[in-house]
Scaffold this motif. Structure first.
Motif, PDB file in Angstrom:
ATOM      1  N   GLN A  99       0.827  -1.203   0.000  1.00 51.76           N
ATOM      2  CA  GLN A  99       0.000   0.000   0.000  1.00 51.76           C
ATOM      3  C   GLN A  99       0.868   1.263   0.000  1.00 51.76           C
ATOM      4  N   LEU A 102       2.057   1.741  -3.476  1.00 50.02           N
ATOM      5  CA  LEU A 102       0.951   2.193  -4.321  1.00 50.02           C
ATOM      6  C   LEU A 102       0.576   3.645  -4.039  1.00 50.02           C
ATOM      7  N   ASN A 103       0.630   4.053  -2.775  1.00 52.01           N
ATOM      8  CA  ASN A 103       0.344   5.452  -2.427  1.00 52.01           C
ATOM      9  C   ASN A 103       1.377   6.391  -3.050  1.00 52.01           C
ATOM     10  N   GLU A 105       2.923   5.735  -5.890  1.00 51.28           N
ATOM     11  CA  GLU A 105       2.544   5.773  -7.296  1.00 51.28           C
ATOM     12  C   GLU A 105       1.318   6.653  -7.510  1.00 51.28           C
ATOM     13  N   LEU A 106       0.400   6.608  -6.550  1.00 54.80           N
ATOM     14  CA  LEU A 106      -0.810   7.424  -6.637  1.00 54.80           C
ATOM     15  C   LEU A 106      -0.475   8.913  -6.618  1.00 54.80           C
ATOM     16  N   LYS A 107       0.435   9.321  -5.730  1.00 55.12           N
ATOM     17  CA  LYS A 107       0.826  10.728  -5.643  1.00 55.12           C
ATOM     18  C   LYS A 107       1.535  11.177  -6.925  1.00 55.12           C
ATOM     19  N   ASN A 109       1.195   9.970  -9.947  1.00 57.73           N
ATOM     20  CA  ASN A 109       0.234  10.094 -11.039  1.00 57.73           C
ATOM     21  C   ASN A 109      -0.717  11.264 -10.828  1.00 57.73           C
ATOM     22  N   SER A 110      -1.064  11.543  -9.567  1.00 59.25           N
ATOM     23  CA  SER A 110      -1.925  12.698  -9.282  1.00 59.25           C
ATOM     24  C   SER A 110      -1.208  13.992  -9.643  1.00 59.25           C
ATOM     25  N   ARG A 145      -5.176   5.116 -14.690  1.00 60.65           N
ATOM     26  CA  ARG A 145      -4.116   4.578 -13.838  1.00 60.65           C
ATOM     27  C   ARG A 145      -4.393   4.887 -12.367  1.00 60.65           C
ATOM     28  N   ILE A 146      -4.877   6.094 -12.094  1.00 62.69           N
ATOM     29  CA  ILE A 146      -5.203   6.498 -10.716  1.00 62.69           C
ATOM     30  C   ILE A 146      -6.341   5.650 -10.166  1.00 62.69           C
ATOM     31  N   ILE A 149      -5.059   2.168  -9.331  1.00 66.04           N
ATOM     32  CA  ILE A 149      -4.230   2.174  -8.121  1.00 66.04           C
ATOM     33  C   ILE A 149      -5.110   2.260  -6.874  1.00 66.04           C
ATOM     34  N   LYS A 150      -6.117   3.147  -6.918  1.00 62.66           N
ATOM     35  CA  LYS A 150      -7.032   3.285  -5.773  1.00 62.66           C
ATOM     36  C   LYS A 150      -7.786   1.982  -5.518  1.00 62.66           C
TER      37      LYS A 150
END
Length: 221
Positions: A99, A102-103, A105-107, A109-110, A145-146, A149-150
């Motif tokens: 996680q 992934l977080n 990667e989330l940031k 991509n955001s 992609r976001i 990931i979520k």
């Protein structure tokens, strides 16, 4: 009766009392009653069942009791509480690490999505390196992609929550199983039916044996 089904057509089996009564040549009366299970579909011609119409209840019940004893034997040793806790902690740590990744990667991509959205004005003015079509495609790709990931983060968290709930349930479930194993042979018919229903015949809930085995196997992996 009520929890048993024909293995040939799937129809429900019902209980009946088969009685033989006749007078012998010597004048004596022959009278015998026997419990049998009746395949309702076969007896009524409701389907092309290739099984028997009736089954001697004593034989069927003996086979069922033998199967139940095998189930009790398969899960007879209490799980080691410390070992289960260690497995859960290890799986939770692994999930948390995934996680965290992934977080990150989330940031990333955001942040990328914000930059692409800021580029919209420049594209409209003709000052961007992107064409409107390229920018639209890039934004959709990052947005997808976001979302993925979520979804994966939520899946991992739900998995941990389910494991935690199973960990809290396993001990009382096992204790119930042990009580049934100890008392089964001395139970009344109705009590045995209740136990068998809980073990193998649940149609709306996962049978207890599968829940126990599923927890052990998943914890051991």
């Amino acid at each position: 009766s009520g929890i048993m089904f024909c293995g040939h057509c799937g129809g429900r089996l019902t209980l009946l009392v088969y009685r033989e009564h006749y007078t012998r040549k010597d004048g004596t009366e022959y009278d015998r009653s026997q419990l049998k299970y009746l395949c309702y579909h076969k007896s009524r011609g409701l389907c092309k069942c290739d099984g028997q119409s009736t089954y001697v209840a004593e034989r069927v019940d003996a086979a069922v009791v033998e199967l139940i004893h095998q189930m009790f034997e398969n899960i007879k040793d209490a799980p080691d509480e410390g070992d289960i806790q260690k497995r859960f902690a290890k799986e939770s740590a692994s999930s948390k690490a995934q996680q965290t990744k992934l977080n990150f990667e989330l940031k990333k991509n955001s942040d990328q999505l914000l930059k692409l959205q800021d580029e919209i004005g420049a594209t409209l003015m003709g000052d961007s390196v992107y064409t409107p079509e390229q920018l639209s495609t890039a934004i959709k790709t990052v947005e997808n992609r976001i979302v993925n990931i979520k979804d994966e983060i939520e899946r991992l968290q739900n998995e941990v929550n389910c494991k935690k709930a199973s960990l809290e349930q396993i001990r009382p479930m096992f204790e119930q199983f042990v009580r049934w194993a100890r008392d089964f042979d001395t139970c009344t018919i109705e009590q045995k039916k209740m136990i068998i229903s809980s073990l193998v015949a649940g149609s709306h809930e996962i049978p207890l044996t599968k829940r126990l085995r599923g927890f052990y196997f998943s914890s051991a992996n």
